[in-house]
Every structure is written in C-alpha cells, then in structure tokens.
Motif scaffolding. Structure first.
Motif, PDB file in Angstrom:
ATOM      1  N   ASP A   1       0.785  -1.057  -0.204  1.00 17.04           N
ATOM      2  CA  ASP A   1      -0.040  -0.093   0.107  1.00 17.04           C
ATOM      3  C   ASP A   1       0.784   1.133  -0.020  1.00 17.04           C
ATOM      4  OD1 ASP A   1      -1.919   1.891   0.295  1.00 17.04           O
ATOM      5  OD2 ASP A   1      -2.610   1.260   2.088  1.00 17.04           O
ATOM      6  N   ASP A   2       0.674   1.883  -1.085  1.00 18.73           N
ATOM      7  CA  ASP A   2       1.652   3.108  -1.186  1.00 18.73           C
ATOM      8  C   ASP A   2       0.816   4.465  -1.039  1.00 18.73           C
ATOM      9  OD1 ASP A   2       0.273   3.151  -3.526  1.00 18.73           O
ATOM     10  OD2 ASP A   2       1.865   3.154  -5.054  1.00 18.73           O
ATOM     11  N   GLY A   3      -0.364   4.264  -0.479  1.00 19.78           N
ATOM     12  CA  GLY A   3      -1.311   5.569  -0.141  1.00 19.78           C
ATOM     13  C   GLY A   3      -2.104   5.927  -1.492  1.00 19.78           C
ATOM     14  N   GLU A   4      -1.967   5.455  -2.639  1.00 22.29           N
ATOM     15  CA  GLU A   4      -2.860   5.833  -3.566  1.00 22.29           C
ATOM     16  C   GLU A   4      -4.282   4.871  -3.691  1.00 22.29           C
ATOM     17  OE1 GLU A   4      -1.383   6.090  -7.686  1.00 22.29           O
ATOM     18  OE2 GLU A   4       0.674   6.110  -7.114  1.00 22.29           O
ATOM     19  N   HIS A   5      -5.111   5.475  -4.282  1.00 20.68           N
ATOM     20  CA  HIS A   5      -6.624   4.918  -4.315  1.00 20.68           C
ATOM     21  C   HIS A   5      -6.421   3.571  -4.869  1.00 20.68           C
ATOM     22  CE1 HIS A   5      -7.935   9.257  -4.144  1.00 20.68           C
ATOM     23  NE2 HIS A   5      -8.517   8.563  -3.279  1.00 20.68           N
ATOM     24  N   MET A   6      -7.023   2.592  -4.303  1.00 17.13           N
ATOM     25  CA  MET A   6      -7.029   1.220  -4.655  1.00 17.13           C
ATOM     26  C   MET A   6      -8.375   0.577  -4.638  1.00 17.13           C
ATOM     27  SD  MET A   6      -3.576  -0.328  -3.194  1.00 17.13           S
ATOM     28  CE  MET A   6      -1.981  -0.002  -3.806  1.00 17.13           C
ATOM     29  N   LEU A   7      -8.506  -0.563  -5.548  1.00 17.72           N
ATOM     30  CA  LEU A   7      -9.806  -1.158  -5.513  1.00 17.72           C
ATOM     31  C   LEU A   7      -9.484  -2.799  -5.242  1.00 17.72           C
ATOM     32  CD1 LEU A   7     -11.668  -0.277  -8.874  1.00 17.72           C
ATOM     33  CD2 LEU A   7     -12.583   0.062  -6.385  1.00 17.72           C
ATOM     34  N   GLU A   8     -10.204  -3.487  -4.384  1.00 20.75           N
ATOM     35  CA  GLU A   8     -10.209  -4.829  -3.975  1.00 20.75           C
ATOM     36  C   GLU A   8     -10.932  -5.729  -5.139  1.00 20.75           C
ATOM     37  OE1 GLU A   8     -10.057  -7.825  -0.179  1.00 20.75           O
ATOM     38  OE2 GLU A   8     -11.333  -6.100  -0.335  1.00 20.75           O
ATOM     39  N   CYS A   9     -10.275  -6.594  -5.584  1.00 19.23           N
ATOM     40  CA  CYS A   9     -10.797  -7.698  -6.518  1.00 19.23           C
ATOM     41  C   CYS A   9     -11.889  -8.382  -5.706  1.00 19.23           C
ATOM     42  CB  CYS A   9      -9.929  -8.602  -7.087  1.00 19.23           C
ATOM     43  SG  CYS A   9     -10.782  -9.768  -8.051  1.00 19.23           S
ATOM     44  N   GLU A  10     -13.146  -8.467  -5.923  1.00 17.32           N
ATOM     45  CA  GLU A  10     -14.188  -9.400  -5.104  1.00 17.32           C
ATOM     46  C   GLU A  10     -13.944 -10.740  -5.305  1.00 17.32           C
ATOM     47  OE1 GLU A  10     -16.627  -7.965  -3.614  1.00 17.32           O
ATOM     48  OE2 GLU A  10     -16.119  -6.021  -4.088  1.00 17.32           O
ATOM     49  N   ARG A  11     -13.213 -11.321  -6.128  1.00 15.46           N
ATOM     50  CA  ARG A  11     -12.932 -12.784  -6.225  1.00 15.46           C
ATOM     51  C   ARG A  11     -11.686 -13.243  -5.791  1.00 15.46           C
ATOM     52  NH1 ARG A  11     -14.246 -15.141 -11.298  1.00 15.46           N
ATOM     53  NH2 ARG A  11     -16.205 -15.288 -10.493  1.00 15.46           N
ATOM     54  N   CYS A  12     -10.416 -12.616  -5.942  1.00 18.11           N
ATOM     55  CA  CYS A  12      -9.263 -13.184  -5.342  1.00 18.11           C
ATOM     56  C   CYS A  12      -8.692 -12.252  -4.192  1.00 18.11           C
ATOM     57  CB  CYS A  12      -8.258 -13.329  -6.568  1.00 18.11           C
ATOM     58  SG  CYS A  12      -7.751 -11.439  -7.093  1.00 18.11           S
ATOM     59  N   GLY A  13      -9.283 -11.008  -4.084  1.00 17.30           N
ATOM     60  CA  GLY A  13      -8.913 -10.114  -2.989  1.00 17.30           C
ATOM     61  C   GLY A  13      -7.695  -9.310  -3.110  1.00 17.30           C
ATOM     62  N   ASN A  14      -7.086  -9.607  -4.277  1.00 18.76           N
ATOM     63  CA  ASN A  14      -5.941  -8.491  -4.653  1.00 18.76           C
ATOM     64  C   ASN A  14      -6.422  -7.181  -4.579  1.00 18.76           C
ATOM     65  OD1 ASN A  14      -4.086 -10.621  -4.766  1.00 18.76           O
ATOM     66  ND2 ASN A  14      -4.424 -10.896  -6.964  1.00 18.76           N
ATOM     67  N   TRP A  15      -5.468  -6.202  -4.474  1.00 23.45           N
ATOM     68  CA  TRP A  15      -5.617  -4.749  -4.473  1.00 23.45           C
ATOM     69  C   TRP A  15      -4.883  -3.932  -5.373  1.00 23.45           C
ATOM     70  CZ3 TRP A  15      -8.802  -1.773  -1.392  1.00 23.45           C
ATOM     71  CH2 TRP A  15      -9.545  -2.388  -0.305  1.00 23.45           C
ATOM     72  N   LEU A  16      -5.351  -3.359  -6.367  1.00 23.17           N
ATOM     73  CA  LEU A  16      -4.813  -2.664  -7.677  1.00 23.17           C
ATOM     74  C   LEU A  16      -4.984  -1.086  -7.610  1.00 23.17           C
ATOM     75  CD1 LEU A  16      -6.482  -5.576  -8.421  1.00 23.17           C
ATOM     76  CD2 LEU A  16      -5.089  -4.962 -10.522  1.00 23.17           C
ATOM     77  N   HIS A  17      -4.022  -0.201  -8.024  1.00 20.71           N
ATOM     78  CA  HIS A  17      -4.448   1.133  -8.030  1.00 20.71           C
ATOM     79  C   HIS A  17      -5.452   1.227  -9.189  1.00 20.71           C
ATOM     80  CE1 HIS A  17      -0.065   1.322  -7.306  1.00 20.71           C
ATOM     81  NE2 HIS A  17      -0.500   2.200  -6.306  1.00 20.71           N
ATOM     82  N   THR A  18      -6.573   2.357  -8.851  1.00 19.32           N
ATOM     83  CA  THR A  18      -7.295   2.718  -9.800  1.00 19.32           C
ATOM     84  C   THR A  18      -7.012   3.135 -10.969  1.00 19.32           C
ATOM     85  OG1 THR A  18      -7.374   4.753  -8.552  1.00 19.32           O
ATOM     86  CG2 THR A  18      -9.162   2.975  -7.665  1.00 19.32           C
ATOM     87  N   ARG A  19      -5.819   4.328 -10.728  1.00 20.15           N
ATOM     88  CA  ARG A  19      -5.148   4.641 -11.960  1.00 20.15           C
ATOM     89  C   ARG A  19      -4.504   3.580 -13.051  1.00 20.15           C
ATOM     90  NH1 ARG A  19       0.429   4.648 -11.613  1.00 20.15           N
ATOM     91  NH2 ARG A  19       1.270   4.468  -9.647  1.00 20.15           N
ATOM     92  N   CYS A  20      -4.216   2.932 -12.394  1.00 19.16           N
ATOM     93  CA  CYS A  20      -3.598   1.481 -13.375  1.00 19.16           C
ATOM     94  C   CYS A  20      -4.706   0.800 -13.918  1.00 19.16           C
ATOM     95  CB  CYS A  20      -2.610   0.770 -12.477  1.00 19.16           C
ATOM     96  SG  CYS A  20      -1.278   1.290 -12.041  1.00 19.16           S
ATOM     97  N   LEU A  21      -5.961   0.901 -13.345  1.00 14.46           N
ATOM     98  CA  LEU A  21      -6.932   0.046 -13.936  1.00 14.46           C
ATOM     99  C   LEU A  21      -7.848   1.256 -14.691  1.00 14.46           C
ATOM    100  CD1 LEU A  21      -8.159  -1.383 -10.634  1.00 14.46           C
ATOM    101  CD2 LEU A  21      -7.287  -2.507 -12.663  1.00 14.46           C
TER     102      LEU A  21
ATOM    103  N   PHE B   1      -9.599   3.797 -13.980  1.00 10.80           N
ATOM    104  CA  PHE B   1     -10.475   4.615 -13.352  1.00 10.80           C
ATOM    105  C   PHE B   1     -10.239   6.214 -13.208  1.00 10.80           C
ATOM    106  CE2 PHE B   1     -11.519   0.217 -12.174  1.00 10.80           C
ATOM    107  CZ  PHE B   1     -12.621   0.141 -12.810  1.00 10.80           C
ATOM    108  N   LYS B   2     -11.154   7.063 -13.706  1.00 11.66           N
ATOM    109  CA  LYS B   2     -10.927   8.663 -13.390  1.00 11.66           C
ATOM    110  C   LYS B   2     -11.573   9.123 -12.288  1.00 11.66           C
ATOM    111  CE  LYS B   2      -8.489   8.226 -17.113  1.00 11.66           C
ATOM    112  NZ  LYS B   2      -7.166   7.997 -17.428  1.00 11.66           N
ATOM    113  N   GLY B   3     -11.514   8.928 -11.070  1.00  6.62           N
ATOM    114  CA  GLY B   3     -12.191   9.313  -9.925  1.00  6.62           C
ATOM    115  C   GLY B   3     -13.158   8.463  -9.347  1.00  6.62           C
ATOM    116  N   PRO B   4     -13.708   8.869  -8.294  1.00  9.79           N
ATOM    117  CA  PRO B   4     -14.475   7.999  -7.446  1.00  9.79           C
ATOM    118  C   PRO B   4     -15.917   7.686  -8.195  1.00  9.79           C
ATOM    119  CG  PRO B   4     -14.346  10.260  -6.495  1.00  9.79           C
ATOM    120  CD  PRO B   4     -13.321  10.031  -7.512  1.00  9.79           C
ATOM    121  N   ARG B   5     -16.475   8.449  -8.895  1.00  5.31           N
ATOM    122  CA  ARG B   5     -17.681   8.254  -9.414  1.00  5.31           C
ATOM    123  C   ARG B   5     -17.759   7.103 -10.535  1.00  5.31           C
ATOM    124  NH1 ARG B   5     -21.132  13.654  -9.144  1.00  5.31           N
ATOM    125  NH2 ARG B   5     -19.525  14.467  -7.518  1.00  5.31           N
TER     126      ARG B   5
END
Length: 101
Positions: A57-77, A79-83
C-alpha cells in the motif's frame, strides 16, 4: 505496550476491552516493516498485486478484487475518479477467467 492494558493478552482485540470514547496511548520504538499489524485495523492480511509492479500500500487509491482479494491502483485500471468506481470489481485476471468459463 499499551498503557492501562498490560493485563490483556497480545492476541486480544483491543476494541473488545475498551469502552466507547476511551483513550489509548501506545508506546514503542522503530517501525516493523515486516509486521502484519496495521494502523487502526489491527491484524490485517491483504495483498497488493498491481500491473505497475507495486506490492504494498503506497497511499494511492486502490480497488480490491471481489474474487481473489488482490488490491490494484485505480489509476492503473484506468478509473478517473470515485464516480467511475464499479460496485463490484473483478481484477483483469479474474475477469478473464470468468469470461473464459
């Protein structure tokens, strides 16, 4: 060491022995980088495995995969903001497994 809770076993959840609104003072030294203890959440087990190569965890916004539980950066995926966040997220790896089955 937690002031006022020396009688409590190390594995006891602190919230189970404190009253609402109680103040807790922690005392210690150094940072245990390999420790599984995290701020506020206690004993926590999670995995960061992002396409950019980040594994912690480097402090950037992240999402957790509902299946495997891995966390990924929203920017790397992409996603452009919380909406833009989906209610249910599958990482690219789990999404491709679901598509192929």
């Amino acid at each position: 060491e937690i002031d006022g809770l020396r009688h409590v076993a190390d594995r006891t959840r602190v919230s189970a022995v404190l009253r609402d609104g109680a103040t807790v003072t922690l005392r210690g030294s150094g940072v245990a980088e390999a420790s599984t203890w995290r701020f506020e959440t206690g004993l926590d087990h999670w995995v960061v495995r992002c396409p950019c190569g980040t594994t912690d965890d480097d402090g950037e916004h992240m999402l957790e995969c509902e299946r495997c539980g891995n966390w990924l950066h929203t920017r790397c995926l992409g996603f452009k903001g919380p909406r833009a966040m989906p209610a249910c997220f599958l990482c690219p790896e789990c999404n491709s497994k679901e598509s192929s089955s």
